[in-house]
Structures are given as structure tokens and as C-alpha cells.
Design a protein around this motif. Structure first.
Motif, PDB file in Angstrom:
ATOM      1  N   GLY A 150       5.089  22.407   0.590  1.00  0.00           N
ATOM      2  CA  GLY A 150       3.863  21.892   1.642  1.00  0.00           C
ATOM      3  C   GLY A 150       4.300  19.767   1.421  1.00  0.00           C
ATOM      4  O   GLY A 150       5.217  20.066   0.568  1.00  0.00           O
ATOM      5  N   LYS A 151       4.158  19.633   2.174  1.00  0.00           N
ATOM      6  CA  LYS A 151       4.611  18.414   2.263  1.00  0.00           C
ATOM      7  C   LYS A 151       3.296  17.065   3.133  1.00  0.00           C
ATOM      8  O   LYS A 151       2.972  17.671   4.144  1.00  0.00           O
ATOM      9  CB  LYS A 151       5.677  17.389   3.084  1.00  0.00           C
ATOM     10  N   THR A 152       2.534  16.565   2.102  1.00  0.00           N
ATOM     11  CA  THR A 152       1.885  15.374   2.539  1.00  0.00           C
ATOM     12  C   THR A 152       2.109  14.384   3.581  1.00  0.00           C
ATOM     13  O   THR A 152       3.276  13.924   3.107  1.00  0.00           O
ATOM     14  CB  THR A 152       0.297  15.534   2.443  1.00  0.00           C
ATOM     15  N   GLY A 153       1.165  14.167   3.987  1.00  0.00           N
ATOM     16  CA  GLY A 153       0.868  12.480   4.604  1.00  0.00           C
ATOM     17  C   GLY A 153       0.383  11.660   5.857  1.00  0.00           C
ATOM     18  O   GLY A 153      -0.736  11.732   5.688  1.00  0.00           O
ATOM     19  N   PHE A 154      -0.566  10.398   5.363  1.00  0.00           N
ATOM     20  CA  PHE A 154      -0.966   9.326   5.162  1.00  0.00           C
ATOM     21  C   PHE A 154      -0.866   8.079   5.721  1.00  0.00           C
ATOM     22  O   PHE A 154       0.700   8.100   4.520  1.00  0.00           O
ATOM     23  CB  PHE A 154      -1.915   9.638   4.784  1.00  0.00           C
ATOM     24  N   HIS A 155      -0.848   7.642   6.287  1.00  0.00           N
ATOM     25  CA  HIS A 155      -1.220   5.746   6.663  1.00  0.00           C
ATOM     26  C   HIS A 155      -2.077   5.676   7.669  1.00  0.00           C
ATOM     27  O   HIS A 155      -2.279   7.134   8.329  1.00  0.00           O
ATOM     28  CB  HIS A 155       0.412   5.013   7.049  1.00  0.00           C
ATOM     29  N   ASP A 156      -2.244   4.401   7.946  1.00  0.00           N
ATOM     30  CA  ASP A 156      -3.943   4.327   8.610  1.00  0.00           C
ATOM     31  C   ASP A 156      -3.128   4.310  10.506  1.00  0.00           C
ATOM     32  O   ASP A 156      -3.862   5.165  11.142  1.00  0.00           O
ATOM     33  CB  ASP A 156      -3.762   2.765   8.623  1.00  0.00           C
ATOM     34  N   GLN A 157      -2.223   4.400  10.684  1.00  0.00           N
ATOM     35  CA  GLN A 157      -1.521   4.361  12.201  1.00  0.00           C
ATOM     36  C   GLN A 157      -1.800   5.800  12.204  1.00  0.00           C
ATOM     37  O   GLN A 157      -1.940   7.046  13.196  1.00  0.00           O
ATOM     38  CB  GLN A 157      -1.045   4.184  12.356  1.00  0.00           C
ATOM     39  N   ALA A 202      -8.774  17.135   4.493  1.00  0.00           N
ATOM     40  CA  ALA A 202      -9.672  18.233   4.524  1.00  0.00           C
ATOM     41  C   ALA A 202      -9.506  18.883   5.954  1.00  0.00           C
ATOM     42  O   ALA A 202      -9.007  20.329   6.244  1.00  0.00           O
ATOM     43  CB  ALA A 202     -11.236  18.698   4.494  1.00  0.00           C
ATOM     44  N   LEU A 203      -9.484  18.213   6.750  1.00  0.00           N
ATOM     45  CA  LEU A 203      -9.326  18.571   8.376  1.00  0.00           C
ATOM     46  C   LEU A 203      -7.907  19.152   8.569  1.00  0.00           C
ATOM     47  O   LEU A 203      -7.381  20.307   8.762  1.00  0.00           O
ATOM     48  CB  LEU A 203      -9.851  17.384   9.415  1.00  0.00           C
ATOM     49  N   ALA A 204      -6.841  18.253   7.737  1.00  0.00           N
ATOM     50  CA  ALA A 204      -5.600  19.023   8.196  1.00  0.00           C
ATOM     51  C   ALA A 204      -4.823  19.938   7.247  1.00  0.00           C
ATOM     52  O   ALA A 204      -4.042  21.138   7.370  1.00  0.00           O
ATOM     53  CB  ALA A 204      -4.570  17.585   6.848  1.00  0.00           C
ATOM     54  N   TYR A 205      -6.130  20.765   5.866  1.00  0.00           N
ATOM     55  CA  TYR A 205      -6.010  22.035   5.307  1.00  0.00           C
ATOM     56  C   TYR A 205      -6.155  22.747   6.046  1.00  0.00           C
ATOM     57  O   TYR A 205      -5.985  24.026   6.202  1.00  0.00           O
ATOM     58  CB  TYR A 205      -6.549  21.518   4.300  1.00  0.00           C
ATOM     59  N   ILE A 259       6.266  28.270   9.678  1.00  0.00           N
ATOM     60  CA  ILE A 259       5.829  26.541  10.270  1.00  0.00           C
ATOM     61  C   ILE A 259       4.913  25.956  10.787  1.00  0.00           C
ATOM     62  O   ILE A 259       4.748  26.019  11.790  1.00  0.00           O
ATOM     63  CB  ILE A 259       7.462  25.640  10.163  1.00  0.00           C
ATOM     64  N   SER A 260       3.743  25.453   9.773  1.00  0.00           N
ATOM     65  CA  SER A 260       3.033  24.392  10.583  1.00  0.00           C
ATOM     66  C   SER A 260       3.274  23.303  10.487  1.00  0.00           C
ATOM     67  O   SER A 260       3.460  22.857   9.190  1.00  0.00           O
ATOM     68  CB  SER A 260       1.502  24.930  11.301  1.00  0.00           C
ATOM     69  N   VAL A 261       3.359  22.296  11.423  1.00  0.00           N
ATOM     70  CA  VAL A 261       2.804  21.377  11.242  1.00  0.00           C
ATOM     71  C   VAL A 261       1.577  20.489  12.180  1.00  0.00           C
ATOM     72  O   VAL A 261       1.306  20.895  13.233  1.00  0.00           O
ATOM     73  CB  VAL A 261       4.428  20.344  11.945  1.00  0.00           C
ATOM     74  N   VAL A 262       0.834  20.132  10.974  1.00  0.00           N
ATOM     75  CA  VAL A 262      -0.856  19.038  11.314  1.00  0.00           C
ATOM     76  C   VAL A 262       0.205  17.956  11.828  1.00  0.00           C
ATOM     77  O   VAL A 262       0.575  16.867  10.920  1.00  0.00           O
ATOM     78  CB  VAL A 262      -1.908  19.373  10.600  1.00  0.00           C
ATOM     79  N   MET A 263      -0.137  17.018  12.579  1.00  0.00           N
ATOM     80  CA  MET A 263      -0.391  15.185  13.207  1.00  0.00           C
ATOM     81  C   MET A 263      -1.472  15.354  13.423  1.00  0.00           C
ATOM     82  O   MET A 263      -2.630  15.622  13.983  1.00  0.00           O
ATOM     83  CB  MET A 263       0.117  15.070  14.155  1.00  0.00           C
ATOM     84  N   LYS A 264      -2.043  13.444  13.269  1.00  0.00           N
ATOM     85  CA  LYS A 264      -3.132  12.553  13.353  1.00  0.00           C
ATOM     86  C   LYS A 264      -4.526  13.665  13.302  1.00  0.00           C
ATOM     87  O   LYS A 264      -5.216  13.525  13.721  1.00  0.00           O
ATOM     88  CB  LYS A 264      -2.813  12.601  14.861  1.00  0.00           C
ATOM     89  N   GLY A 287       0.767  -1.250   0.301  1.00  0.00           N
ATOM     90  CA  GLY A 287      -0.064  -0.373  -0.351  1.00  0.00           C
ATOM     91  C   GLY A 287       0.830   1.308   0.188  1.00  0.00           C
ATOM     92  O   GLY A 287       0.223   1.840  -0.269  1.00  0.00           O
ATOM     93  N   SER A 288       1.614   1.250  -0.236  1.00  0.00           N
ATOM     94  CA  SER A 288       3.374   1.698  -0.351  1.00  0.00           C
ATOM     95  C   SER A 288       2.365   2.620  -1.555  1.00  0.00           C
ATOM     96  O   SER A 288       2.130   2.692  -2.375  1.00  0.00           O
ATOM     97  CB  SER A 288       4.628   2.305   0.032  1.00  0.00           C
ATOM     98  N   SER A 289       2.879   4.530  -1.063  1.00  0.00           N
ATOM     99  CA  SER A 289       2.390   4.967  -2.072  1.00  0.00           C
ATOM    100  C   SER A 289       4.004   5.218  -3.322  1.00  0.00           C
ATOM    101  O   SER A 289       4.767   4.844  -3.130  1.00  0.00           O
ATOM    102  CB  SER A 289       2.579   7.131  -1.427  1.00  0.00           C
ATOM    103  N   HIS A 290       4.114   4.884  -4.507  1.00  0.00           N
ATOM    104  CA  HIS A 290       4.512   5.218  -5.449  1.00  0.00           C
ATOM    105  C   HIS A 290       4.783   5.904  -6.714  1.00  0.00           C
ATOM    106  O   HIS A 290       3.616   6.518  -7.592  1.00  0.00           O
ATOM    107  CB  HIS A 290       5.170   4.167  -5.453  1.00  0.00           C
ATOM    108  N   ILE A 291       5.866   5.454  -7.578  1.00  0.00           N
ATOM    109  CA  ILE A 291       5.759   6.415  -9.148  1.00  0.00           C
ATOM    110  C   ILE A 291       5.543   5.573  -9.831  1.00  0.00           C
ATOM    111  O   ILE A 291       6.535   6.060 -11.142  1.00  0.00           O
ATOM    112  CB  ILE A 291       5.854   7.711  -9.369  1.00  0.00           C
TER     113      ILE A 291
END
Length: 303
Positions: free
Chosen positions: A150-157, A184-187, A174-179, A14-18
Motif C-alpha cells: 500500500g501507499k499513502t498520500g496527503f497534502h492540503d488540497q 483513519a477514514l482512508a483506512y 486494488i482499491s484507491v481512496v482519494m479526498k 512542507g514536503s515529506s522527506h528522509i
């Protein structure tokens, strides 16, 4: 950068890739675009192997660098962020890492890019990359006009994470949002944090021009000898005014003069003779110009 079998298949389900293939070669800079725009985990692996020979050695260096930057609650277990119980960080530590990263002009150029094309490789046709951070795209409902990168991130945990770097006037934040449970909430949370941060800044005069006085010796070289001609008085050219958080404690403002050496006659009123470093605690905020408040003529040379 050549993609090994370990790089292509060792990134986790399930890793993101190109879509890099085993044996595929790509320009190093294009590889960085793949990582920062499309979260290409297989490219992270390939770059780690390219730089240090093994992923493990590269990850060790990641942890050393994090510690060097002052991160106290971070440990990396891989170069891409796929879930591992021993791979963790905090908002504060990630902000420290981002602050260091954006000092690098090449990183900042890629970090600020919305779209990029990787030319055809030995294995594939050209690839069109698009930054996953919707704050960066003017047509998006989540576009943030002051965004720089900016840089997004996601995994189930971890759920949705987002690092944002924005600038307004001469302020960079710089802002950092986690969990966050949803992109949409992260943005939205990132925008709220940045707006709040920018709202705290205002122009303040931290050092008045008449609050600093001093003097400096003036010399003149003549026939291989150095003569002391006395001193000139010093002052600040102007008030030192800058954009700072409204809540800063004025008692924490300190200054340190940095005067030029071997000032030679003649010295005119208003001549630049040094600078005044302005600190808030241990942090250098900026500098003010120190000039001559009085002048002194050179002694006429004679035989």
C-alpha cells in the motif's frame, strides 16, 4: 543515486522527506525504499535526475507511460505528488498504474515491505524506514490481514489518499481512496472497498468438461517421410472452475483452443495436446487443459 541541490531544496515547503543532504549518495534500491515507505520527495527528484538527466524529462516519460497504460484523466507535473494545479489523476487511472506496477517483482517486494534500513552513506548514519501505511502493520488498529502492499498520500488540497493491493485465496484486488478527510477514514474506506470486492467472488464452473469436443491430426515420421495416421478426439481434462465475480454475464464467456502442433504417434488417452483459453469479453481469465479422448498407436517400423 546522488542528491543534487535541486533535488534537496526543490521539493516544496512542507514536503515529506528522509533528510537527504546535497551530495549524499545512496544505493538505487534503498532510494526506492525511501520513496515507497516514507514518501521521500527529495529522493523522487534525485531518481528522476539520475534516470533522465532532468526532472522535466522524467516527468514527460511518466506522462507517456500513463497514456500507454490507458490513463485518460491523468497528468503529472512532478515526480512526487506535491500540489500543482497541472498535476492530477483519478482513482481509476491510479488503479491502472498500480496494476501495471505490481507486475514488477522488484516493485512488489518493496511495496510489500513494512520496515527497511538504509545503511550509512557518505553524509549520514543509517536510516530506519517505516511504511506509513498502517494497514501493513499488525499492531495497528487499521491492520488489514489480506493486505499485500500500500501507499499513502496527503497534502492540503488532495487530503488523504490511499492505494491498497490485497489478496485473498486466488483473488487480487486494488482499491484507491482519494479526498478522505483524515487517515483513519482512508483506512476504513479502503477496508470496506476491499471487503466488498472479495465478497463478490465465488467459485464458478465457466466451461464444463463435456462442452468442448474436437479432433487433431496425428503423424508419424519414418525414413525421412511424414505419414498421416488419422485423428484423435479431444476433450477437456476437467471442468474449468475458477474464482470470479458473482455478477459476471455467462454469455460473455468465450473460449479459444490452442492445440499443439505436429502431434506424433503413439497418442494415449488422456495425453496433453493443448489448452483452452477462457475469456470474459476481451480479458483472458485462465486456461483449461485439452487432452486426447481417444488414442492411436504408432505403426511398427520395418526394413
Amino acid at each position: 543515486v546522488v542528491h543534487s541541490e535541486n533535488a534537496v531544496f526543490g521539493i516544496g515547503e512542507g514536503s515529506s522527506h528522509i533528510g537527504m543532504d546535497v551530495g549524499e549518495e545512496v544505493n538505487f534500491e534503498d532510494a526506492l525504499y525511501g520513496i515507497l515507505l516514507e514518501s521521500a520527495n527529495e529522493v523522487c527528484m534525485a531518481i528522476a535526475e539520475h534516470i533522465d538527466g532532468t526532472v522535466e524529462k522524467f516527468v514527460d516519460r511518466m506522462n507517456e507511460k500513463a497514456a500507454e497504460l490507458g490513463c485518460k484523466d491523468t497528468h503529472f507535473a512532478n515526480p512526487h505528488g506535491y500540489h500543482d494545479d497541472n498535476h492530477y489523476t483519478t482513482c481509476y487511472d491510479m488503479a491502472l498504474i498500480t496494476k501495471a506496477a505490481v507486475q514488477n517483482e522488484e516493485f512488489l517486494k518493496i511495496f510489500s515491505t513494512v520496515d527497511h534500513t538504509i545503511p550509512p552513506t557518505n553524509k549520514n548514519v543509517e536510516r530506519y524506514l517505516h511504511n506509513k501505511d498502517k494497514q501493513m502493520r499488525p499492531t495497528s488498529p487499521y491492520y488489514y490481514e489480506n493486505i499485500i502492499g500500500g501507499k499513502t498520500g496527503f497534502h492540503d488540497q488532495a487530503l488523504n489518499t490511499l492505494v491498497s493491493y490485497a489478496g485473498k485465496d486466488d483473488v487480487k484486488l486494488i482499491s484507491v481512496v482519494m479526498k478522505d478527510n483524515g487517515a483513519a477514514l482512508a483506512y476504513e474506506d479502503s477496508a470496506k472497498l476491499l471487503d466488498y470486492g472479495f465478497s463478490l467472488y465465488e467459485d464458478k464452473t465457466l466451461v464444463a468438461s463435456d462442452s468442448y469436443t474436437g479432433e487433431i491430426s496425428v503423424i508419424q515420421n519414418y525414413k525421412d517421410k511424414v505419414y498421416d495416421l488419422g485423428t484423435v478426439s479431444l476433450k477437456l481434462e476437467d471442468d474449468y472452475t475458477t474464482n470470479v465475480p458473482s455478477f459476471i454475464d455467462a454469455s460473455q464467456i468465450t473460449v479459444k483452443p490452442q492445440l499443439n502442433e505436429n502431434i506424433q504417434a503413439p497418442v494415449e488417452v488422456g495425453a496433453d495436446v493443448g489448452s483452452l483459453d477462457v475469456y470474459y469479453g476481451d480479458y483472458l481469465i485462465g486456461t483449461a487443459k485439452i487432452v486426447a479422448a481417444t488414442g492411436i498407436d504408432a505403426v511398427p517400423e520395418s526394413d
